[in-house]
Enzyme design. Structure first.
Site, PDB file in Angstrom:
ATOM      1  N   HIS A 163       0.821  -1.222   0.000  1.00  0.00           N
ATOM      2  CA  HIS A 163       0.000   0.000   0.000  1.00  0.00           C
ATOM      3  C   HIS A 163       0.851   1.268   0.000  1.00  0.00           C
ATOM      4  O   HIS A 163       0.490   2.255  -0.629  1.00  0.00           O
ATOM      5  CB  HIS A 163      -0.964  -0.008   1.199  1.00  0.00           C
ATOM      6  CG  HIS A 163      -0.272  -0.255   2.502  1.00  0.00           C
ATOM      7  ND1 HIS A 163       0.185  -1.501   2.874  1.00  0.00           N
ATOM      8  CD2 HIS A 163       0.068   0.579   3.510  1.00  0.00           C
ATOM      9  CE1 HIS A 163       0.752  -1.420   4.059  1.00  0.00           C
ATOM     10  NE2 HIS A 163       0.715  -0.170   4.472  1.00  0.00           N
ATOM     11  N   HIS A 171      27.733  -3.396 -11.231  1.00  0.00           N
ATOM     12  CA  HIS A 171      28.500  -4.260 -10.339  1.00  0.00           C
ATOM     13  C   HIS A 171      27.703  -5.454  -9.821  1.00  0.00           C
ATOM     14  O   HIS A 171      28.289  -6.510  -9.569  1.00  0.00           O
ATOM     15  CB  HIS A 171      28.994  -3.458  -9.118  1.00  0.00           C
ATOM     16  CG  HIS A 171      30.057  -2.459  -9.468  1.00  0.00           C
ATOM     17  ND1 HIS A 171      30.798  -1.786  -8.512  1.00  0.00           N
ATOM     18  CD2 HIS A 171      30.501  -2.010 -10.667  1.00  0.00           C
ATOM     19  CE1 HIS A 171      31.660  -0.971  -9.114  1.00  0.00           C
ATOM     20  NE2 HIS A 171      31.495  -1.081 -10.429  1.00  0.00           N
ATOM     21  N   ARG A 178      35.249  -9.073 -13.098  1.00  0.00           N
ATOM     22  CA  ARG A 178      35.416  -9.497 -11.702  1.00  0.00           C
ATOM     23  C   ARG A 178      34.069  -9.573 -10.974  1.00  0.00           C
ATOM     24  O   ARG A 178      33.918 -10.348 -10.017  1.00  0.00           O
ATOM     25  CB  ARG A 178      36.368  -8.542 -10.973  1.00  0.00           C
ATOM     26  CG  ARG A 178      35.820  -7.130 -10.785  1.00  0.00           C
ATOM     27  CD  ARG A 178      36.896  -6.167 -10.303  1.00  0.00           C
ATOM     28  NE  ARG A 178      36.378  -4.843  -9.978  1.00  0.00           N
ATOM     29  CZ  ARG A 178      36.052  -3.905 -10.883  1.00  0.00           C
ATOM     30  NH1 ARG A 178      36.178  -4.168 -12.173  1.00  0.00           N
ATOM     31  NH2 ARG A 178      35.605  -2.720 -10.497  1.00  0.00           N
TER      32      ARG A 178
HETATM   33  C1  RB5 Z   1       4.100  -0.328   5.655  1.00  0.00           C
HETATM   34  O1  RB5 Z   1       3.593   0.468   6.665  1.00  0.00           O
HETATM   35  C2  RB5 Z   1       5.610  -0.448   5.779  1.00  0.00           C
HETATM   36  O2  RB5 Z   1       5.949  -1.149   6.909  1.00  0.00           O
HETATM   37  C3  RB5 Z   1       6.170  -1.094   4.541  1.00  0.00           C
HETATM   38  O3  RB5 Z   1       5.777  -0.379   3.417  1.00  0.00           O
HETATM   39  C4  RB5 Z   1       7.666  -1.191   4.455  1.00  0.00           C
HETATM   40  O4  RB5 Z   1       8.271   0.030   4.707  1.00  0.00           O
HETATM   41  C5  RB5 Z   1       8.269  -2.309   5.209  1.00  0.00           C
HETATM   42  O5  RB5 Z   1       9.471  -2.559   5.132  1.00  0.00           O
END
Ligand code: RB5
Length: 152
Positions: free
Chosen positions: A19, A108, A142
């Site tokens: 989200h 890289h 490398r």
């Molecule tokens: C969502 O609130 C948040 O925790 C998520 O988008 C993210 O940042 C998690 O690593």
């Protein structure tokens, strides 16, 4: 798998987000469409609260199977989705917040997933990060040897 960079029309890119990354995903998805890339969108598809692994795992699997040449992913910090993606043996997901980091992630690390920190990056900077990522080739040499040592 089609290497990047390549002709956009030859490439299918995967996308996934939670989200927190939904708005930025839509912006980047529109940009990719304008440039001629095919996009496979693994969701999420709204701003309703959700769990990033539900979208990251199928997205990673599509890249691992070679169905998508690379992926662009985002969550709030980028960390949760990057950690999840990198659980997959065939995935090298790189969290990038500046074009120079994206360039080095390709040159890289041959990063096959670009991860953006949606809540901590200006959307216009994110566009330049994506453009740089897609325009940069792996250097090999490398770095090929180092990448070969990553899988456990
Ligand atoms: C969502 O609130 C948040 O925790 C998520 O988008 C993210 O940042 C998690 O690593």
């Amino acid at each position: 798998m089609t290497p990047i960079p390549s002709e956009p029309a030859a490439i299918t890119l995967a996308m996934c987000c939670d989200h927190a990354g939904y708005e930025l995903k839509n912006k980047i998805k529109a940009l990719l469409g304008e440039k001629g890339y095919k996009v496979r969108d693994f969701g999420t598809h709204s701003e309703d609260s959700c769990d990033y692994p539900d979208f990251a795992h199928p997205c990673a699997a599509a890249v691992e199977r070679g169905e998508c040449a690379a992926a662009i992913a985002m969550c709030g910090t980028g960390n949760g989705i990057a950690i999840t993606l990198n659980k997959h043996q065939g995935i090298r997901a790189a969290l990038c917040w500046a074009p120079e980091i994206a360039r080095l992630a390709r040159e890289h690390n041959d990063a096959n997933v670009l991860v953006l920190p949606a809540r901590f990056i200006d959307p216009e900077v994110a566009v330049t990060v994506v453009e740089t990522y897609l325009a940069t080739a792996f250097e090999g040499g490398r770095h090929e040897r180092r990448i070969a040592k990553i899988p456990v």
